[in-house]
Design a protein around this motif. Structure first.
Motif, PDB file in Angstrom:
ATOM      1  N   LYS A 119       1.801  -9.323  -1.029  1.00 43.39           N
ATOM      2  CA  LYS A 119       1.586  -9.554  -2.460  1.00 43.39           C
ATOM      3  C   LYS A 119       0.159  -9.209  -2.874  1.00 43.39           C
ATOM      4  CE  LYS A 119       5.113 -13.159  -2.801  1.00 43.39           C
ATOM      5  NZ  LYS A 119       5.427 -14.559  -3.169  1.00 43.39           N
ATOM      6  N   GLY A 120      -0.315  -8.068  -2.358  1.00 43.60           N
ATOM      7  CA  GLY A 120      -1.631  -7.593  -2.753  1.00 43.60           C
ATOM      8  C   GLY A 120      -2.788  -8.270  -2.052  1.00 43.60           C
ATOM      9  N   GLN A 121      -2.516  -9.094  -1.054  1.00 40.48           N
ATOM     10  CA  GLN A 121      -3.574  -9.786  -0.329  1.00 40.48           C
ATOM     11  C   GLN A 121      -3.558  -9.394   1.148  1.00 40.48           C
ATOM     12  OE1 GLN A 121      -3.622 -14.016  -0.802  1.00 40.48           O
ATOM     13  NE2 GLN A 121      -4.295 -13.923  -2.916  1.00 40.48           N
ATOM     14  N   ILE A 122      -4.764  -9.295   1.720  1.00 40.56           N
ATOM     15  CA  ILE A 122      -4.896  -9.050   3.155  1.00 40.56           C
ATOM     16  C   ILE A 122      -4.934 -10.400   3.878  1.00 40.56           C
ATOM     17  CG2 ILE A 122      -6.450  -8.232   4.966  1.00 40.56           C
ATOM     18  CD1 ILE A 122      -7.403  -6.070   3.080  1.00 40.56           C
ATOM     19  N   ILE A 123      -4.067 -10.545   4.860  1.00 43.35           N
ATOM     20  CA  ILE A 123      -4.065 -11.759   5.684  1.00 43.35           C
ATOM     21  C   ILE A 123      -4.220 -11.332   7.141  1.00 43.35           C
ATOM     22  CG2 ILE A 123      -2.842 -13.852   6.333  1.00 43.35           C
ATOM     23  CD1 ILE A 123      -3.469 -13.748   3.369  1.00 43.35           C
ATOM     24  N   ILE A 124      -5.363 -11.668   7.734  1.00 41.95           N
ATOM     25  CA  ILE A 124      -5.577 -11.417   9.157  1.00 41.95           C
ATOM     26  C   ILE A 124      -5.677 -12.775   9.838  1.00 41.95           C
ATOM     27  CG2 ILE A 124      -7.055 -10.368  10.897  1.00 41.95           C
ATOM     28  CD1 ILE A 124      -8.005  -8.404   8.776  1.00 41.95           C
ATOM     29  N   ILE A 139      13.537  -1.156  -2.257  1.00 43.72           N
ATOM     30  CA  ILE A 139      12.156  -0.655  -2.351  1.00 43.72           C
ATOM     31  C   ILE A 139      11.185  -1.828  -2.435  1.00 43.72           C
ATOM     32  CG2 ILE A 139      10.527   0.611  -3.813  1.00 43.72           C
ATOM     33  CD1 ILE A 139      12.866   2.429  -4.594  1.00 43.72           C
ATOM     34  N   GLY A 140      11.527  -2.838  -3.253  1.00 37.56           N
ATOM     35  CA  GLY A 140      10.658  -4.004  -3.397  1.00 37.56           C
ATOM     36  C   GLY A 140      10.456  -4.714  -2.074  1.00 37.56           C
ATOM     37  N   LYS A 141      11.509  -4.873  -1.325  1.00 41.21           N
ATOM     38  CA  LYS A 141      11.382  -5.550  -0.033  1.00 41.21           C
ATOM     39  C   LYS A 141      10.564  -4.713   0.949  1.00 41.21           C
ATOM     40  CE  LYS A 141      15.229  -8.743  -0.181  1.00 41.21           C
ATOM     41  NZ  LYS A 141      16.336  -9.356   0.561  1.00 41.21           N
ATOM     42  N   GLU A 142      10.754  -3.395   0.898  1.00 38.11           N
ATOM     43  CA  GLU A 142       9.952  -2.523   1.762  1.00 38.11           C
ATOM     44  C   GLU A 142       8.460  -2.641   1.440  1.00 38.11           C
ATOM     45  OE1 GLU A 142      11.688   1.284   1.106  1.00 38.11           O
ATOM     46  OE2 GLU A 142      13.059   1.120   2.802  1.00 38.11           O
ATOM     47  N   GLU A 143       8.155  -2.924   0.164  1.00 39.36           N
ATOM     48  CA  GLU A 143       6.761  -3.069  -0.247  1.00 39.36           C
ATOM     49  C   GLU A 143       6.254  -4.490  -0.056  1.00 39.36           C
ATOM     50  OE1 GLU A 143       6.801  -1.709  -4.290  1.00 39.36           O
ATOM     51  OE2 GLU A 143       6.784   0.402  -3.734  1.00 39.36           O
ATOM     52  N   GLY A 144       7.110  -5.371   0.476  1.00 35.36           N
ATOM     53  CA  GLY A 144       6.708  -6.759   0.726  1.00 35.36           C
ATOM     54  C   GLY A 144       6.580  -7.573  -0.546  1.00 35.36           C
TER      55      GLY A 144
END
Length: 688
Positions: free
Chosen positions: A410-415, A31-36
């Motif tokens: 980890k809760g951050q958006i990276i574009i 589950i943790g890996k699925e959530e990144g």
């Protein structure tokens, strides 16, 4: 070169199944890996699955899980620490005093409600006692009457009920009374009896009950006699009914006993309510109906407060997929399907990617005494962090700044910029250097060169080429060369297979088989599937190797170097150099701090800004040093004597050499399902 930015096929990464974990533990890691998430923080068999769940939830919510990620803490203790962080409550002092699990929950709930629990809390109290004190404080009772560890929780309960019902608890506020004795005295007070006849230590609880029932019977007989003689004793006698205040003052019940001659009027009920201070939510129709229909021996709700309504927490609504499958599908042999996986989501410039819905305020209520019952306001979430996006003037809508690859890590958006190459990359194509990520729909052949600050994803194969990535490298079908393929990544490297490849990575290296390759990684080498094979060449992996088969029947030399090897020492040297640099910078900042304090600008506002800015720089540098030391310590712990350095789930053949912390061991014969680890400065084998 034909390049364009259009949606590509997508991919992810995998978790190797480890038999030392139970199914539930593996599920939490999955589950943790699925959530990144960074599952390394809890991928430890010393954690049971419930503990893993609490750590995973904390990582998901972006809090510092190091506060409770300790196998010595039970999962309930972990839960309370995690919940306390959300409310900015520090439970560390209570942990050091020995409070755990349900006790911490009661303390946390009290602190969240702003209750002065510390005034009454002693180290020898247990959960039920703390609960009674918390509820008393919440109801604004005089808890000094019973907030003493000499009372057990049942005695505290009886005293709290008495205070709640506004009884004269001094009749039984004596810790020498058992809770049974206290109850009989309380019931007598509720019935309006003269309890002085039996509220004495010489009487047991059973004796008190008999005396209370006798007094009640005498009172009932008085009613019956008066009724037979036609005498109106209403002005002279009390009626047989009880008023119960429950649910923290939110509900009031009446109970009229079925006794011959028992005369209870509407006025009696109202008088009792008035004497208790009950003024809100009185159900006049119910009281009238209860008296008219003589509803006796029945607990009837006659007053009800207005409950407080807690507000809703703030939340983000995303308009891009966050649920990309992070783990490739398994193949029938247990290997990993690197070919048919999704790696990323594409967004367009000015595309709306998220909207924040602010928290809502709670709505206060009132109890039956007219006292305000305070509601909790919803908790706001912090603005999203990351890069490649902008926030609209409304402060809640998030838009992409560019056409590129979207990631939520980890809760951050990276574009980031993503170049899509719709042709093979060769020497003729020339060097491809990109500030961002590269997705090659074809293959990379001899002389091909790709350098990217982000990820590199190759849909097919890689031959004699050089790939350099600031992120991950994924070669879906694999790499085959004559030792003239060079792959470097700051993140992970994965692919279906690697033959005669030279790979350097800071993250894990994963494949279904690796042959005659030169591998260097600060993490692990993982080879999946029952046909998976690690054969020939040299593997240097600081955190270990996990493979199905090692070597082959032809005894081809296969060298594994794990733990504190040359790569580890090189990394430690880098850490040491960086630490010296940080200390020098700290010293310079502190020297500047001292100089500024001696010659502050005359303008107070300017001086405060200068001090604040310099202090922030010192604090940030302190945190940087602490993070570095934590990283060094973590790496050291992972390579200690208990390290399961090499795991072979199938067959390991002679000709394989395992070196752990520079101690070498040549495998003399074929073995299967084995773990190689270090014990007393020797490499030993343990059955898997």
């Amino acid at each position: 070169m034909n390049t364009e930015q259009t949606p590509p096929q997508k991919s992810g990464f995998t978790m190797k199944e480890n038999s030392e974990y139970m199914r539930e533990q593996r599920q939490e890691i999955l589950i943790g890996k699925e959530e990144g998430l960074d599952v390394s923080l809890y991928s430890n068999p010393e954690f049971n699955w419930l503990q893993m769940e609490q750590i995973r939830m904390g990582i998901h919510d972006k809090i510092d899980v190091s506060q409770y990620a300790d196998p010595l803490y039970g999962y309930e203790t972990m839960k309370q620490i995690r919940l306390s962080v959300y409310s900015s409550i520090d439970l560390s002092s209570y942990l050091s005093r020995g409070f755990v699990e349900d006790e911490l929950e009661q303390i946390r709930l009290a602190l969240e409600d702003g209750l002065p629990i510390d005034l009454w809390l002693t180290d020898d109290m247990y959960v039920q006692q703390i609960y009674e004190i918390r509820i008393g404080l919440y109801e604004e009772l005089d808890v000094s009457v019973y907030a003493d560890s000499k009372y057990n929780w049942m005695q505290m309960h009886e005293l709290r009920l008495g205070l709640e019902k506004k009884l004269k608890v001094s009749y039984y506020a004596n810790y020498l009374f058992s809770h049974w004795q206290m109850k009989e005295i309380r019931l007598g007070l509720e019935a309006g009896l003269d309890v002085t006849h039996y509220a004495k230590l010489i009487f047991s609880g059973t004796d008190m009950k008999k005396k209370r029932e006798k007094l009640l019977k005498e009172k009932t007989t008085m009613y019956m006699t008066a009724d037979m003689l036609g005498i109106d004793i209403k002005p002279y006698a009390k009626k047989e009914f009880s008023i119960f205040v429950e649910e923290n003052g939110n509900k009031v019940f009446a109970y009229i006993q079925w006794v011959t001659g028992n005369i209870v009027t509407v006025e009696d009920i109202y008088e009792a309510l008035k004497s208790r201070g009950i003024v809100l939510g009185i159900k006049h129709d119910i009281i009238s109906e209860m008296i008219q229909k003589r509803r006796m021996n029945e607990k009837v709700l006659i007053a009800e407060g207005i409950p407080a309504e807690d507000g809703e927490n703030g939340w983000f609504e995303f308009f891009v997929r966050l649920d990309l499958p992070r783990i490739p599908a398994p193949l029938p042999d247990g290997g990993v399907d690197y070919v048919n996986i999704e790696a990323f989501e594409m967004v367009d410039e000015n595309e709306k990617i998220a909207v924040y819905h602010p928290a809502k305020k709670g709505k206060d209520g009132q109890n039956v005494f007219g006292e305000v019952m305070h509601a909790n306001d919803g908790v706001e979430k912090k603005p999203l962090k990351g890069k490649g996006f902008r926030i609209a003037p409304d402060g809640v809508t998030y838009y992409s700044k560019l056409n590129g690859k979207f990631e939520y890590i980890k809760g951050q958006i990276i574009i980031s910029n993503m170049i899509i190459v719709r042709e093979d990359v060769t020497a003729v194509t020339g060097k491809l250097e990109v500030d961002g990520s590269v997705y090659v729909i074809g293959s990379v052949y001899s002389g091909g060169y790709i350098k990217a600050t982000g990820d590199i994803i190759i849909e097919h194969n890689v031959e004699a080429a050089r790939l350099i990535a600031g992120g991950n490298i994924m070669i879906k079908k694999g790499s085959c060369s004559k030792n003239d393929c060079f792959i470097e990544a700051k993140g992970e490297v994965s692919g279906s297979f690697f033959e005669a490849a030279n790979i350097e990575a800071e993250g894990n290296i994963k494949a279904n088989y690796i042959m005659n390759s030169n591998i260097n990684t600060m993490e692990k080498v993982i080879v999946s599937g029952s046909k998976g094979m690690l054969l020939g060449g040299r593997v240097c992996a600081v955190k270990g190797v996990d493979t199905y088969n090692l070597g082959n029947k032809s005894h081809i030399k296969t060298v594994l170097e794990v733990g504190k090897n040359a790569l580890y020492e090189k990394s430690q040297a880098v850490f040491a150099k960086k630490r010296v640099q940080i200390l020098d910078e700290l010293m310079m900042l502190e020297e500047r701090w001292n100089n500024i304090l001696q010659s502050l600008p005359p303008d107070k506002e300017q001086a405060e800004v200068l001090i604040k800015k310099l202090n922030a720089a010192i604090v940030a540098k302190d945190h940087e040093l602490a993070d570095l030391d934590a990283e060094v310590s973590k790496l050291d712990n992972l390579t200690d004597q208990d390290m399961k350095a090499v795991i072979v789930r199938g067959n390991a053949y002679e000709g394989s050499m395992i070196e752990i912390n520079t101690i070498k061991y040549m495998l003399p014969t074929h073995v299967s399902r084995i773990i190689f680890k270090l014990k007393n400065k020797k490499v030993v084998m343990v059955k898997l």
